[in-house]
Design a protein around this motif. Structure first.
Motif, mmCIF file in Angstrom:
data_model
loop_
_atom_site.group_PDB
_atom_site.id
_atom_site.type_symbol
_atom_site.label_atom_id
_atom_site.label_comp_id
_atom_site.label_asym_id
_atom_site.label_seq_id
_atom_site.Cartn_x
_atom_site.Cartn_y
_atom_site.Cartn_z
ATOM 1 N N GLU A 123 0.792 -1.062 -0.059
ATOM 2 C CA GLU A 123 0.029 -0.003 0.045
ATOM 3 C C GLU A 123 0.899 1.413 -0.052
ATOM 4 O O GLU A 123 1.916 1.361 0.473
ATOM 5 C CB GLU A 123 -0.934 -0.069 1.104
ATOM 6 C CG GLU A 123 -1.925 -1.079 1.284
ATOM 7 C CD GLU A 123 -3.102 -1.044 0.424
ATOM 8 O OE1 GLU A 123 -2.780 -0.601 -0.764
ATOM 9 O OE2 GLU A 123 -4.257 -1.179 0.822
ATOM 10 N N PRO A 124 0.344 2.432 -0.543
ATOM 11 C CA PRO A 124 1.271 3.581 -0.615
ATOM 12 C C PRO A 124 1.553 4.102 0.921
ATOM 13 O O PRO A 124 0.814 3.928 1.788
ATOM 14 C CB PRO A 124 0.097 4.589 -1.046
ATOM 15 C CG PRO A 124 -0.821 3.846 -1.816
ATOM 16 C CD PRO A 124 -1.076 2.475 -1.131
ATOM 17 N N VAL A 125 2.775 4.547 0.839
ATOM 18 C CA VAL A 125 3.288 4.948 2.287
ATOM 19 C C VAL A 125 3.195 6.426 2.150
ATOM 20 O O VAL A 125 3.757 7.160 1.152
ATOM 21 C CB VAL A 125 4.909 4.628 2.439
ATOM 22 C CG1 VAL A 125 5.745 5.340 3.446
ATOM 23 C CG2 VAL A 125 5.153 3.160 2.364
ATOM 24 N N THR A 126 2.305 7.120 3.046
ATOM 25 C CA THR A 126 2.111 8.287 3.087
ATOM 26 C C THR A 126 2.619 9.265 4.098
ATOM 27 O O THR A 126 2.555 10.569 4.019
ATOM 28 C CB THR A 126 0.458 8.487 3.243
ATOM 29 O OG1 THR A 126 0.137 7.955 4.493
ATOM 30 C CG2 THR A 126 -0.429 7.799 2.062
ATOM 31 N N ARG A 127 3.446 8.792 4.878
ATOM 32 C CA ARG A 127 4.370 8.999 6.072
ATOM 33 C C ARG A 127 5.549 8.295 6.388
ATOM 34 O O ARG A 127 5.210 7.231 6.343
ATOM 35 C CB ARG A 127 3.585 9.485 7.207
ATOM 36 C CG ARG A 127 4.262 10.258 8.343
ATOM 37 C CD ARG A 127 3.512 10.467 9.527
ATOM 38 N NE ARG A 127 3.290 9.034 10.413
ATOM 39 C CZ ARG A 127 4.133 8.639 10.851
ATOM 40 N NH1 ARG A 127 5.360 8.987 11.044
ATOM 41 N NH2 ARG A 127 3.831 7.375 11.561
ATOM 42 N N GLY A 128 6.740 8.868 6.635
ATOM 43 C CA GLY A 128 7.669 8.312 6.882
ATOM 44 C C GLY A 128 8.407 7.410 5.770
ATOM 45 O O GLY A 128 8.241 7.728 4.597
ATOM 46 N N GLU A 129 9.032 6.464 6.101
ATOM 47 C CA GLU A 129 9.727 5.483 5.341
ATOM 48 C C GLU A 129 9.677 4.199 5.843
ATOM 49 O O GLU A 129 10.091 3.727 6.851
ATOM 50 C CB GLU A 129 11.503 6.084 5.523
ATOM 51 C CG GLU A 129 12.185 5.298 4.496
ATOM 52 C CD GLU A 129 13.669 5.971 4.725
ATOM 53 O OE1 GLU A 129 14.078 6.960 3.890
ATOM 54 O OE2 GLU A 129 14.226 5.554 5.771
ATOM 55 N N ARG A 130 9.274 3.413 4.787
ATOM 56 C CA ARG A 130 9.244 1.825 4.900
ATOM 57 C C ARG A 130 10.234 1.148 4.319
ATOM 58 O O ARG A 130 10.757 1.162 3.077
ATOM 59 C CB ARG A 130 7.823 1.222 4.296
ATOM 60 C CG ARG A 130 7.691 -0.040 4.397
ATOM 61 C CD ARG A 130 6.813 -0.593 3.403
ATOM 62 N NE ARG A 130 6.306 -1.986 3.681
ATOM 63 C CZ ARG A 130 6.767 -2.941 3.057
ATOM 64 N NH1 ARG A 130 7.725 -2.687 2.019
ATOM 65 N NH2 ARG A 130 6.213 -4.183 3.112
ATOM 66 N N LEU A 131 11.467 0.542 5.176
ATOM 67 C CA LEU A 131 12.622 -0.349 4.604
ATOM 68 C C LEU A 131 12.235 -1.664 4.875
ATOM 69 O O LEU A 131 11.658 -2.003 6.033
ATOM 70 C CB LEU A 131 13.559 0.270 5.437
ATOM 71 C CG LEU A 131 14.202 1.710 5.130
ATOM 72 C CD1 LEU A 131 15.276 1.904 6.345
ATOM 73 C CD2 LEU A 131 14.639 1.867 4.071
ATOM 74 N N ALA A 132 12.794 -2.494 3.720
ATOM 75 C CA ALA A 132 12.587 -3.930 3.699
ATOM 76 C C ALA A 132 13.377 -4.399 3.064
ATOM 77 O O ALA A 132 14.123 -3.834 2.116
ATOM 78 C CB ALA A 132 11.170 -4.469 3.529
ATOM 79 N N SER A 133 13.706 -5.922 3.540
ATOM 80 C CA SER A 133 14.511 -6.675 2.593
ATOM 81 C C SER A 133 13.514 -7.673 1.723
ATOM 82 O O SER A 133 12.402 -8.058 2.496
ATOM 83 C CB SER A 133 15.417 -7.431 3.320
ATOM 84 O OG SER A 133 16.062 -8.698 2.598
#
Length: 224
Positions: A160-170
Motif C-alpha cells: 500500500e502507498p506509504v503516506t508518511r515516513g519511510e518503509r525499509l525492507a528486504s
C-alpha cells in the motif's frame, strides 16, 4: 501459507542494517520486476553494487539460516540474494505476482516462496501494509522490525502507498526442496507436531516413529 517469522534480526543487527541502508545509494526499483509488475512498481532499491549491499545480504542470509521456523516451513534449496527496498512519499507497488523463474548470472531459481523482512518499525510510517490475496480473502501485514513474513510465490500481493515516513525492507525468493505447496505444508505441520511431541515427551518411541515417517516423505518428495 502466510507465516510470520519472528525475530529474524535482533536489535543489534537491525541497528547495523539501518546504518548501512542510510549510507547506501538508492536507484529506481523496477529493474527486478517483470514486464507486468514494472507497470505498477513505484519504489526505490539499494543499488546492488553499493558497498554495503554484500554485507547486508550476508547478514540476512546468515539470520535466515539460523531461523528454525523458516527452515521448517520453506525447506530451502536455494535462496535468491536479498534485495532492499524503500517506500516514501506515496510510493507503492500495485497488485502483482512474482516471476516463476528468476535468472541472474549463473543462478536460476524457481520462486516457490517469497519473503519480506521488515526493517522499519510499524510506527515509523503510515500505510505500507503488505497485502496478500489468498482465495477471496486479503491479509494485511505490517510487521515489526526484524520480523519476516513468508508466503507462496504465486500469491497476488501489493504494498500500500506509504503516506508518511519511510518503509525499509528486504525481500527475496526461495526455491524449496519440495516443489508442491500441499506436500510442503504437510511436512511443516508434521515437523511442528514432532517438535511439540519431543518437547513434551522427549525421544519417545512415538517421536522416533513420527520422525521416520517425516524423513521418508521428505525423501519421496524432495527435489535435490
Amino acid at each position: 501459507m502466510l507465516l510470520t517469522l519472528p525475530r529474524v534480526l535482533d536489535e543489534q543487527a537491525l541497528y547495523e542494517a539501518r546504518k548501512l541502508l542510510a549510507a547506501g545509494r538508492w536507484t529506481g526499483g523496477r529493474h527486478t520486476a517483470g514486464r507486468q509488475s514494472a507497470q505498477v512498481k513505484h519504489n526505490e532499491q539499494l543499488d546492488p553494487l553499493d558497498a554495503g549491499t554484500a554485507k547486508l545480504q550476508q547478514m540476512v542470509l546468515q539470520a535466515m539460516e539460523r531461523h528454525l521456523l523458516f527452515f521448517s516451513a520453506a525447506l530451502p534449496k536455494k535462496i535468491w540474494p536479498p534485495a532492499f527496498n524503500r517506500y516514501a512519499g506515496g510510493q507503492t507497488y500495485g497488485d502483482h505476482v512474482d516471476q516463476a523463474i528468476r535468472t541472474q548470472a549463473q543462478m536460476r531459481l524457481r520462486s516457490d516462496l517469497s519473503c519480506t523482512l521488515f526493517l522499519s518499525q510499524p510506527d515509523e510510517y503510515e500505510g505500507g501494509e503488505l497485502v496478500t490475496r489468498i482465495g477471496q480473502v486479503e491479509h494485511r501485514v505490517k510487521g515489526r522490525a526484524g520480523d519476516a513474513v513468508l508466503y507462496l510465490g504465486h500469491t497476488v500481493h501489493r504494498v500500500e502507498p506509504v503516506t508518511r515516513g519511510e518503509r525499509l525492507a528486504s525481500f527475496f525468493w526461495i526455491e524449496s526442496l519440495v516443489r508442491d505447496p500441499g506436500q510442503r505444508e504437510l511436512l511443516f505441520n508434521m515437523d511442528q507436531a514432532l517438535t511439540a511431541l519431543r518437547s513434551r515427551d522427549g525421544e519417545s518411541a512415538e517421536a522416533v516413529a513420527l520422525m521416520g515417517t517425516y524423513h521418508h516423505l521428505l525423501r519421496m518428495w524432495s527435489d535435490t
